[in-house]
Design an enzyme around this catalytic site. Structure first.
Site, PDB file in Angstrom:
ATOM      1  N   ALA A  29      69.355  47.191 122.153  1.00 41.63           N
ATOM      2  CA  ALA A  29      69.419  46.667 123.526  1.00 41.63           C
ATOM      3  C   ALA A  29      70.650  47.265 124.206  1.00 41.63           C
ATOM      4  O   ALA A  29      71.505  46.567 124.750  1.00 41.63           O
ATOM      5  CB  ALA A  29      69.448  45.134 123.564  1.00 41.63           C
ATOM      6  N   HIS A  34      77.795  50.010 125.355  1.00 37.29           N
ATOM      7  CA  HIS A  34      77.507  50.919 124.233  1.00 37.29           C
ATOM      8  C   HIS A  34      77.672  52.371 124.670  1.00 37.29           C
ATOM      9  O   HIS A  34      78.174  53.205 123.922  1.00 37.29           O
ATOM     10  CB  HIS A  34      76.071  50.721 123.735  1.00 37.29           C
ATOM     11  CG  HIS A  34      75.792  49.358 123.184  1.00 37.29           C
ATOM     12  ND1 HIS A  34      74.933  48.473 123.799  1.00 37.29           N
ATOM     13  CD2 HIS A  34      76.241  48.734 122.074  1.00 37.29           C
ATOM     14  CE1 HIS A  34      74.869  47.358 123.097  1.00 37.29           C
ATOM     15  NE2 HIS A  34      75.651  47.484 122.043  1.00 37.29           N
TER      16      HIS A  34
END
Ligand code: PAF
Length: 273
Positions: A29, A34
């Site tokens: 996800a 990230h």
């Protein structure tokens, strides 16, 4: 992107590399947070590896393991765009056997704050991170400061087990309004997202009081708590960078940590001061 789903071929790939390996472990996800880790890792290493594995051992029985967001196709696209070299996407049977040895989190720092609210959580985190670090043969591994306690416990494991990897802490990515990015934010409705801003507002309030010269943690916490109302607060704490709870704080060695619930969604956030 080379995609590996089994440990044997992934290990063969990682062990055959002669250049520096940057590693970003994730549970998928993927969001801007990230991506910022991947960007940094790409700058600092020749090879960039990402793992996506929703690690069951770090979820408590009553937690959101079954509904944790899984978006493999979109995540692979994001990894491609980020220019990663290899993606490790193992299934549970690849990562765990029955009767595996596991890592135990430290007795004190692993069992306060998140560790107290989620007993066993950090045993699961440290166990999987150890496996992943060894599998990836990483030179540098990138972790967000958003999960402050996780980062501190991983740094300690690496130090105390003499693991041949450098842990690189990376700043928390936030929306323009201050909300810390998290895969769990997708559980929030539009109104809950506004309520969720109370976490970062409370932290920014604490930071402002500190900037104005306040050092007494009790007084700072009282003010911060007001910003969180009426949320149900799991904890609001001021510690040093080693997670020792403080009465008087010291600059450049202070963590403001909060965990609170917005409806049924549990959120954490922190500031490093
Ligand atoms: O921070 C996370 O996403 C996870 O805890 C990690 C480090 C990937 C271990 O499962």
């Amino acid at each position: 992107v080379k995609i590996f789903r089994d440990c044997a071929s992934f290990l063969e790939f990682t062990k055959s590399q002669t250049e520096t390996i940057g590693f970003v472990p994730t549970m998928g996800a993927l969001h801007e947070g990230h991506i910022s880790l991947m960007t940094r890792a790409k700058q600092e290493n020749k090879i960039l590896i990402v793992s996506i594995f929703v690690n069951p051992t770090q979820f408590l029985p009553n937690e959101d393991l079954s509904k944790y967001p899984r978006r493999e196709e979109a995540d692979i696209k994001i990894c491609e765009l980020a220019g990663i070299d290899a993606l490790f996407l193992p299934n549970i049977d690849e990562m765990y056997n029955q009767d595996d040895p596991k890592v135990c989190a430290p007795n004190i720092r692993g069992f306060i704050l998140e560790g107290f609210q989620r007993p066993g959580h950090y045993d699961g985190v440290l166990t999987i991170v150890l496996k992943l670090l060894m599998l990836t043969n990483a030179t540098n591994a990138y972790f967000g400061q958003k999960d402050a306690q996780q980062l501190i416990l991983i740094e300690e494991m690496v130090r105390r087990f003499y693991l041949p990897v450098k842990i690189v802490p990376c700043p928390t990515a936030r929306d323009d309004d201050g909300l810390a990015l998290s895969s769990r934010n997708i559980y929030l409705s539009a109104e809950q997202k506004i309520e969720a801003l109370k976490l970062s507002k409370s932290l920014f309030c604490g930071a402002k009081l500190i900037a104005n010269g306040l050092r007494n943690c009790k007084h700072i916490k009282e003010q911060m708590l007001k910003e969180l109302l009426p949320l149900s607060v799991d904890y609001l704490e001021i510690t040093d960078y080693e997670l020792n709870i403080k009465d008087e704080l010291v600059l450049s060695n202070t963590l403001l940590l909060v965990a609170a619930r917005v409806g049924s969604v549990r959120l954490i956030d922190n500031l490093w001061i």
